[in-house]
Design an enzyme around this catalytic site. Structure first.
Site, short mmCIF file in Angstrom:
data_model
loop_
_atom_site.label_atom_id
_atom_site.label_comp_id
_atom_site.label_asym_id
_atom_site.label_seq_id
_atom_site.Cartn_x
_atom_site.Cartn_y
_atom_site.Cartn_z
N GLY A 59 0.90 -1.37 -0.08
CA GLY A 59 0.22 0.05 -0.01
C GLY A 59 1.00 1.30 -0.21
N LEU A 60 2.06 1.27 0.18
CA LEU A 60 2.98 2.41 0.26
C LEU A 60 3.50 2.66 -1.20
CD1 LEU A 60 5.02 1.89 3.66
CD2 LEU A 60 2.82 3.36 3.20
N GLY A 61 3.05 2.10 -2.08
CA GLY A 61 3.53 2.24 -3.50
C GLY A 61 2.97 3.53 -4.09
N LEU A 113 0.47 3.78 -6.29
CA LEU A 113 -0.85 3.52 -6.12
C LEU A 113 -1.69 3.39 -4.76
CD1 LEU A 113 -1.53 1.33 -9.32
CD2 LEU A 113 -1.47 4.00 -9.26
N ASP A 156 2.49 -2.66 4.18
CA ASP A 156 3.45 -2.87 3.24
C ASP A 156 4.61 -3.59 4.10
OD1 ASP A 156 4.12 -0.96 0.40
OD2 ASP A 156 5.74 -1.96 1.57
N TYR A 196 7.89 -9.72 -15.13
CA TYR A 196 6.50 -9.03 -14.88
C TYR A 196 5.31 -9.27 -15.51
CZ TYR A 196 3.72 -4.75 -13.99
OH TYR A 196 2.76 -3.83 -13.47
N LYS A 256 2.12 -11.38 -14.56
CA LYS A 256 0.69 -10.79 -14.55
C LYS A 256 -0.22 -11.52 -15.33
CE LYS A 256 1.03 -6.87 -12.22
NZ LYS A 256 0.57 -6.72 -10.90
N ILE A 263 0.06 4.43 -15.00
CA ILE A 263 -0.60 5.48 -14.36
C ILE A 263 0.42 6.55 -13.88
CG2 ILE A 263 -1.71 5.62 -11.95
CD1 ILE A 263 -2.98 3.60 -14.32
N1 LIG Z 1 1.95 2.11 -11.42
C1 LIG Z 1 1.57 1.67 -12.74
O1 LIG Z 1 1.83 2.44 -13.64
C2 LIG Z 1 0.82 0.41 -12.59
C3 LIG Z 1 0.29 -0.05 -13.90
C4 LIG Z 1 -0.25 -1.30 -14.05
C5 LIG Z 1 -0.31 -2.07 -12.93
N2 LIG Z 1 0.13 -1.64 -11.80
C6 LIG Z 1 0.16 -2.60 -10.78
O2 LIG Z 1 -0.46 -2.05 -9.59
C7 LIG Z 1 0.37 -2.34 -8.37
C8 LIG Z 1 0.82 -1.48 -7.39
O3 LIG Z 1 1.61 -0.71 -8.34
P1 LIG Z 1 2.69 0.42 -7.77
O4 LIG Z 1 2.91 1.40 -8.82
O5 LIG Z 1 1.90 1.31 -6.73
O6 LIG Z 1 3.99 -0.34 -7.39
P2 LIG Z 1 5.09 0.37 -6.55
O7 LIG Z 1 6.32 -0.41 -6.94
O8 LIG Z 1 5.13 1.88 -6.44
O9 LIG Z 1 4.62 -0.44 -4.92
C9 LIG Z 1 4.71 -1.72 -4.74
C10 LIG Z 1 4.78 -1.68 -3.21
O10 LIG Z 1 4.95 -3.25 -3.04
C11 LIG Z 1 5.77 -3.33 -1.81
N3 LIG Z 1 6.38 -4.71 -1.68
C12 LIG Z 1 7.36 -5.13 -2.27
N4 LIG Z 1 7.51 -6.30 -1.94
C13 LIG Z 1 6.81 -6.77 -1.06
C14 LIG Z 1 6.44 -7.98 -0.09
N5 LIG Z 1 7.17 -8.89 -0.02
N6 LIG Z 1 5.39 -7.82 0.74
C15 LIG Z 1 4.41 -6.78 0.81
N7 LIG Z 1 4.54 -5.61 0.11
C16 LIG Z 1 5.81 -5.73 -0.94
C17 LIG Z 1 6.73 -2.29 -1.95
O11 LIG Z 1 7.24 -2.03 -0.71
C18 LIG Z 1 5.97 -1.13 -2.65
O12 LIG Z 1 5.43 -0.29 -1.67
C19 LIG Z 1 1.14 -3.51 -8.79
O13 LIG Z 1 0.59 -4.97 -8.78
C20 LIG Z 1 1.55 -3.11 -10.28
O14 LIG Z 1 1.86 -4.20 -11.09
C21 LIG Z 1 0.86 -0.51 -11.61
C1 LIG Z 2 2.72 -0.25 -16.94
C2 LIG Z 2 2.93 -0.64 -15.46
O1 LIG Z 2 2.68 -1.94 -15.32
C3 LIG Z 2 4.18 -0.17 -14.96
N1 LIG Z 2 3.98 1.36 -14.68
C4 LIG Z 2 5.42 -0.33 -15.84
O2 LIG Z 2 5.86 0.40 -16.50
O3 LIG Z 2 6.00 -1.58 -15.35
#
Ligand SMILES: NC(=O)c1ccc[n+]([C@@H]2O[C@H](COP(=O)([O-])OP(=O)(O)OC[C@H]3O[C@@H](n4cnc5c(N)ncnc54)[C@H](O)[C@@H]3O)[C@@H](O)[C@H]2O)c1
Ligand SMILES: C[C@@H](O)[C@H](N)C(=O)O
Length: 367
Positions: A57-59, A61, A82, A189, A193, A219
């Site tokens: 949750g600290l990522g 999104l 997280d 990755y 997915k 995003i």
């Molecule tokens: N941001 C984008 O553009 C995007 C696009 C498509 C899909 N997604 C998906 O959305 C989700 C969130 O993406 P995001 O951009 O916030 O990712 P991010 O990398 O910013 O955050 C991921 C989080 O997962 C945590 N993490 C890592 N290892 C862990 C573990 N062992 N246990 C618990 N937590 C752990 C990290 O500390 C981090 O806070 C992901 O599944 C990603 O694939 C994101």
């Molecule tokens: C697109 C999405 O999955 C992420 N922002 C990445 O580029 O990996």
């Protein structure tokens, strides 16, 4: 025995706050925890709202989604988890628990002790980061997924797992890319997915798991750094443009990718989670908003910052990934099944991002 001894020692020495560090093993029940105000408790207002756990949750999104869901369901019905330490403003905004999704027992304990009914699984390594750390990405994105699936089936959770444009590969149609077509991604990755999509749908058909999945585009958000993805350039460019007036783009200027402003993404996530099951003809949907190249993004930003300087330094790893991904997403099924429609086109996205990154940087300077 050693754990209880540790608890007793901590209780004497460091008070309840220290006990919190053990709570993930000793695990107080919400009622017991709620009775002590000094405890950073995870207690729920008894209601018919879902009780939500967000992993990772600290990522980029998770913090935004937590805010949205707390507004919808109440602050104490949404737990952010997280493996990283939360910044003060997040820690003070509502329940936070350490949770490593590779620790199945701990995850299960959190779900049981907090009577979780919805699980939103955001923990992952993203595309470029995953290529640099393949075995860690396999552990987190695949073994971690299995733990989440098992806990969700065991406790009858509604489970949301995001997929991505990264779930497609060079053999998929790219413009547009439909929901159902060949998926042979060439990153760990993307493979993880596709695995998440197929495993979630299998558990739905085999065990009745209420699994829901959206394939997110890249995003774009202002208040959280991106986590090591191929689309990160489209976030970084705003911070650099506002701060220094110049930026370096690590993709070729003509690289077209599907993108989305974070508010659209989080709203879509809530909408699909709240959609009645009978409305869902599928369990995995593309969602789309805009699709642009770095060149088009730069042109749009220059309408506000005409002196923006851009240098293109292509990163071969990210470029190869981007060249294998969709250019335009077809999200007609999400539109017809549960009424999905994006709000932010490119001009609105750029205007909003410049306002947000501008005010964020003024705030940082003021502090
Ligand atoms: N941001 C984008 O553009 C995007 C696009 C498509 C899909 N997604 C998906 O959305 C989700 C969130 O993406 P995001 O951009 O916030 O990712 P991010 O990398 O910013 O955050 C991921 C989080 O997962 C945590 N993490 C890592 N290892 C862990 C573990 N062992 N246990 C618990 N937590 C752990 C990290 O500390 C981090 O806070 C992901 O599944 C990603 O694939 C994101
Ligand atoms: C697109 C999405 O999955 C992420 N922002 C990445 O580029 O990996």
């Amino acid at each position: 025995m050693s754990c209880l001894r540790a608890v007793r020692g901590l209780a004497l020495a460091g008070g309840f706050q220290s006990l919190a560090l053990l709570s993930r093993r000793v695990s107080f029940s919400p009622r017991q925890v709620a009775s002590d105000a000094s405890f950073h408790s995870v207690s729920f207002s008894e209601s018919d709202h879902p009780r939500v756990l967000i992993t990772g949750g600290l990522g980029q999104l998770g913090v935004g989604l937590t805010k949205l869901l707390r507004k919808q369901f109440g602050k104490y019905n949404v737990i952010l988890s997280d493996i990283r330490k939360p910044p003060a403003h997040v820690y003070q905004s509502g329940p936070f628990i350490y949770s490593d999704i590779l620790d199945y027992k701990n995850l299960r304990e959190i779900v049981v002790n907090n009577r979780i009914s919805w699980l939103i699984h955001y923990s992952a390594l993203l595309s470029a980061d995953g290529e640099a750390k393949v075995s860690l990405a396999r552990d987190v994105n695949i073994t971690g997924l299995h733990n989440v699936l098992d806990v969700a089936v065991e406790h009858g959770l509604r489970l949301f797992i995001p997929s991505s444009i990264g779930a497609f590969g060079p053999m998929s149609p790219r413009n547009p890319t439909p929901d159902l077509c060949i998926q042979r991604p060439q990153t760990i990755y993307g493979v993880s997915k596709v695995h998440a999509e197929l495993m979630g749908e299998y558990y739905h058909h085999r065990y009745g798991l209420d699994f829901r999945c959206l394939r997110y585009p890249g995003i774009i958000s202002a208040d959280c750094q991106p986590g090591g993805g191929t689309t990160d350039y489209a976030v970084q460019i705003f911070h650099d443009a506002v701060k220094t007036g110049s930026c370096v783009c690590n993709l070729r200027p003509d690289t077209r990718l599907p993108m989305m402003f974070i508010d659209d993404c989080l709203r879509a996530t809530l909408e699909v989670l709240e959609a009645p099951a009978e409305a869902l003809s599928m369990r995995t949907y593309n969602i789309s908003a805009v699709s642009f190249t770095p060149e088009e993004l730069v042109q749009e930003i220059r309408r506000h910052l005409p002196d923006l300087q851009v240098t293109y330094e292509t990163d071969p790893v990210r470029q190869a990934i981007a060249d294998s991904w969709p250019m335009v997403f077809d999200d007609s099924n999400a539109h017809s099944d549960w009424g999905w429609k994006h709000n932010y086109s490119l001009p609105e996205l750029v205007q909003t991002m410049l306002n947000l990154t501008g005010s964020n940087s003024r705030m940082l300077q003021a502090n």
